[in-house]
Design an enzyme around this catalytic site. Structure first.
Site, short mmCIF file in Angstrom:
data_model
loop_
_atom_site.label_atom_id
_atom_site.label_comp_id
_atom_site.label_asym_id
_atom_site.label_seq_id
_atom_site.Cartn_x
_atom_site.Cartn_y
_atom_site.Cartn_z
N ARG A 145 -39.33 -13.04 -2.62
CA ARG A 145 -40.31 -14.14 -2.51
C ARG A 145 -41.52 -13.64 -1.89
NH1 ARG A 145 -35.16 -15.42 -0.75
NH2 ARG A 145 -34.17 -17.47 -1.71
N LYS A 169 -33.72 -16.26 3.32
CA LYS A 169 -33.21 -17.36 3.84
C LYS A 169 -31.89 -17.45 4.68
CE LYS A 169 -35.65 -20.30 0.57
NZ LYS A 169 -35.69 -21.51 -0.40
N HIS A 240 -44.95 -18.08 -7.24
CA HIS A 240 -43.64 -18.02 -7.03
C HIS A 240 -42.92 -17.88 -8.48
CE1 HIS A 240 -39.90 -18.94 -5.04
NE2 HIS A 240 -39.66 -19.90 -6.15
N ARG A 243 -41.17 -14.76 -9.65
CA ARG A 243 -39.74 -14.66 -9.17
C ARG A 243 -38.84 -15.24 -10.00
NH1 ARG A 243 -35.82 -14.04 -4.75
NH2 ARG A 243 -34.58 -16.09 -4.55
N HIS A 265 -29.67 -15.95 -3.24
CA HIS A 265 -29.32 -17.22 -3.42
C HIS A 265 -27.94 -17.52 -2.32
CE1 HIS A 265 -31.65 -17.82 -7.38
NE2 HIS A 265 -32.11 -17.81 -6.46
N TYR A 274 -30.94 -20.38 -14.21
CA TYR A 274 -31.48 -19.61 -15.12
C TYR A 274 -30.80 -19.13 -16.27
CZ TYR A 274 -34.62 -18.84 -10.64
OH TYR A 274 -35.28 -19.17 -9.73
#
Length: 297
Positions: A145, A169, A240, A243, A265, A274
């Protein structure tokens, strides 16, 4: 002296570095607002007026609507740069969502990624900016990111192994990897442009005070916008989306769990999006190939 919207649009479209194809796209998108508000002074065109204008573009699909909004954003950014207005009245305005009553639906295809053609144009656009070149290469080739990348210090980069660690995250640490092309871009930036008076990997210097600090996302976004604004093929493309491009390029080349780990993730369903996009793209390519074969015979 009062400057009208028509004057600003004329100057915006008359820039010598604007490609012909881009100019045609901009003319088509700006013609309706020129006819409606062209005689207005640029400084009295506020957010509410522009929101009302965008709401009245009911004939447009939501994807076209978003493109028109992006071009309007570029126009008013130009007006700010020229000193005609102090700020962009629609900066940060949310984009229109699909209208289900018109048959518009969000699908997995809403994941935006760059095509091979768009990537070629993007790398051409940023080639002269060593810092942005390194940032784009690392984002595209590592899948990290933008916030994670800008938080890195120079010591976080393992140039020998072409990798770095980020804190994503959920405060989870993961390793990101990059190839030879990204390594070459990064080394060139470090050697010729990075300021070595601070620990940050990506630095910026204030033009007046000459103070050097870690570059901010806002500054990167401004450079990104200026570098791609003259290419109609890149209208609406976000940082973004690099990514997303990384992920769609690697689905099928590795296990979904491995891709999930690289992307950071928490939920596997996020990664599976994806896979669905790539499957749809593969089906489209297969159908096109079948049509060509059918014509040949």
């Amino acid at each position: 002296m009062t400057v009208t919207l028509a004057t600003v649009i004329t100057e915006f479209l008359s820039r010598p570095d604007l490609a012909k194809s881009t100019r045609r796209t901009y003319v088509l998108a700006l013609k309706p607002i020129l006819l409606e508000y062209g005689s207005w002074a640029i400084e009295i065109i506020g957010k509410q007026t522009l929101m009302k204008y965008l709401e009245n573009l009911e004939h447009c699909s939501y994807t076209t609507h978003r493109k028109y909004q992006a071009i309007l954003q570029s126009l008013f950014n130009f007006a700010v740069e020229q000193g005609y207005i102090k700020f962009n009245p629609i900066r940060g305005l949310k984009q229109r969502q699909p209208n289900q009553e018109k048959g518009e639906h969000k699908t997995d295809g809403a994941i935006r990624y760059l095509t091979a053609t768009q990537l070629n144009i993007l790398y051409k656009a940023i080639a002269g900016d060593l810092r942005m070149n390194a940032i784009v290469y690392l984002l595209h080739h590592s899948g990290c990111r933008i916030a994670e990348l800008l938080a890195l210090n120079i010591d976080d980069i393992d140039l020998a192994e072409s990798r770095f660690q980020v804190v994503g995250k959920g405060n989870k640490q993961r390793t990101c990897y990059f190839g030879d092309a990204a390594a070459k871009a990064l080394n060139k930036y470090i050697k010729y442009e990075r300021h070595n008076t601070v620990n940050a990997l990506f630095t910026a210097q204030q033009p007046v005070t000459k103070v050097v600090s870690r570059i901010s996302y806002r500054t990167v976004h401004e450079y990104w916008r200026k570098l791609i604004t003259n290419y109609s093929e890149l209208v609406g493309i976000r940082i973004h989306d690099l990514r997303h491009t990384f992920a769609t390029e690697r689905v099928g080349l590795m296990g979904i769990e491995e891709l999930r780990a690289l992307m950071g993730h928490e939920n596997i369903q996020t990664t599976l999006r994806y896979q669905k996009v790539t499957s749809a793209r593969a089906e489209n390519v297969a159908r096109q190939a079948l049509e060509r074969l059918t014509i040949s015979y």
